[in-house]
Design a protein around this motif. Structure first.
Motif, PDB file in Angstrom:
ATOM      1  N   SER A 165       0.845  -1.188   0.000  1.00 38.48           N
ATOM      2  CA  SER A 165       0.000   0.000   0.000  1.00 38.48           C
ATOM      3  C   SER A 165       0.881   1.238   0.000  1.00 38.48           C
ATOM      4  N   GLN A 166       0.291   2.385  -0.310  1.00 37.65           N
ATOM      5  CA  GLN A 166       1.047   3.630  -0.267  1.00 37.65           C
ATOM      6  C   GLN A 166       1.508   3.943   1.153  1.00 37.65           C
ATOM      7  N   ASP A 167       0.674   3.631   2.130  1.00 36.52           N
ATOM      8  CA  ASP A 167       1.035   3.898   3.515  1.00 36.52           C
ATOM      9  C   ASP A 167       2.241   3.060   3.931  1.00 36.52           C
ATOM     10  N   ALA A 168       2.250   1.787   3.563  1.00 36.44           N
ATOM     11  CA  ALA A 168       3.365   0.907   3.901  1.00 36.44           C
ATOM     12  C   ALA A 168       4.637   1.353   3.180  1.00 36.44           C
ATOM     13  N   PHE A 169       4.487   1.780   1.930  1.00 40.51           N
ATOM     14  CA  PHE A 169       5.631   2.302   1.169  1.00 40.51           C
ATOM     15  C   PHE A 169       6.219   3.521   1.875  1.00 40.51           C
ATOM     16  N   LYS A 170       5.349   4.400   2.322  1.00 40.74           N
ATOM     17  CA  LYS A 170       5.793   5.640   2.965  1.00 40.74           C
ATOM     18  C   LYS A 170       6.553   5.356   4.259  1.00 40.74           C
TER      19      LYS A 170
END
Length: 216
Positions: free
Chosen positions: A79-84
Motif C-alpha cells: 500500500s502507499q502507507d506501507a511504502f511511505k
C-alpha cells in the motif's frame, strides 16, 4: 583520515549489498553496523549485525557515517502507507536518533525528480524525505538522486526493467540538463556513496545520476 564507524540501512538490498562489501574492504572503517530484519550470511570481524523491528526502534549505535539504502515498491509494500513507512518514516526516525547520538554524516538514496510538492506519489515521498532530513541540520548531508538503478535484483520488477531498457536505448541522447536521467549501476551508486563519505565537507550535497555514473 581518522578511523570511522558506519551504520548501513538496507544492507540486504541491491545497492546496500555493494556498499557493505565496499566498506568491509575499506580500512578507514573500524566497525560497520547493519540493521536487518533477518541475519545476512556474512561473517567479518568488523561487521555487527543488529536484528531490528523498524516499528519499535528507539535506540542508536556508534556511527560517524549513516548510509540509508532503504527502499521498496508500492507493489512489494502492499500500500502507499506501507511504502511511505519504509521510504520516509523509518529513514527520518533513524536519522534523528543518530544525529542525537553524534553521527556526523547522513548519506541517503533519493531519486531523480524528488519534489515534496509533486503530484506523483513516489516523487513526493522522496521529496518529503529530503526536506525532513534537511531540517535536521546534519553537519553533512549527502542526497543521491539516481535515475534507474541497474543490477540483478532478487525480486522481479517488470515495470522498472522496461524503464531501464528504454533509458539505456536513449541514454546517448541524454546530454546537457538531461544527463541526470541516465541509468546508473548499483555498484557505481555504492562507490559514489563511499567516496562522498570520505570527501564531502559540511553542508548539504545533491549528487545526481551523471555524477554517480562517473564511478562506473
Amino acid at each position: 583520515m581518522q578511523p570511522k564507524t558506519a551504520l548501513i540501512l538496507g544492507a540486504s538490498g541491491l545497492t546496500g549489498q555493494h556498499l557493505l562489501d565496499l566498506l568491509l574492504n575499506d580500512p578507514l572503517y573500524v566497525q560497520i553496523t547493519i540493521y536487518v530484519r533477518k541475519p545476512v550470511h556474512i561473517s567479518h570481524p568488523r561487521l555487527v549485525q543488529q536484528i531490528v523491528d523498524f516499528e519499535q526502534l528507539d535506540s542508536s549505535v556508534d556511527a560517524t557515517d549513516v548510509f540509508c539504502c532503504l527502499g521498496t515498491t508500492i507493489k512489494k509494500a502492499g500500500s502507499q502507507d506501507a511504502f511511505k513507512r519504509v521510504d520516509l518514516i523509518y529513514p527520518q526516525k533513524i536519522a534523528a536518533l543518530q544525529l542525537a547520538a553524534g553521527s556526523q554524516k547522513f548519506l541517503v538514496i533519493s531519486a531523480v525528480g524528488a519534489d515534496a510538492n509533486s503530484s506523483i506519489f513516489y516523487s513526493r515521498t522522496k521529496g518529503q524525505l529530503e526536506k525532513a532530513l534537511t531540517l535536521l541540520r546534519y553537519p553533512c548531508l549527502c542526497i543521491f538522486r539516481p535515475s534507474f538503478i541497474m543490477g540483478d535484483r532478487a525480486e522481479r520488477r517488470v515495470g522498472e526493467k522496461i524503464g531501464i531498457f528504454i533509458a539505456q536505448l536513449i541514454s546517448p541522447l541524454l546530454i546537457g540538463p538531461l544527463k541526470k536521467y541516465k541509468p546508473v549501476s548499483a555498484l557505481a551508486l555504492a562507490k559514489s556513496m563511499q567516496d562522498s563519505a570520505h570527501h564531502s565537507l559540511n553542508g548539504t550535497h545533491i549528487i545526481s545520476s551523471d555524477k554517480i555514473k562517473s564511478f562506473e
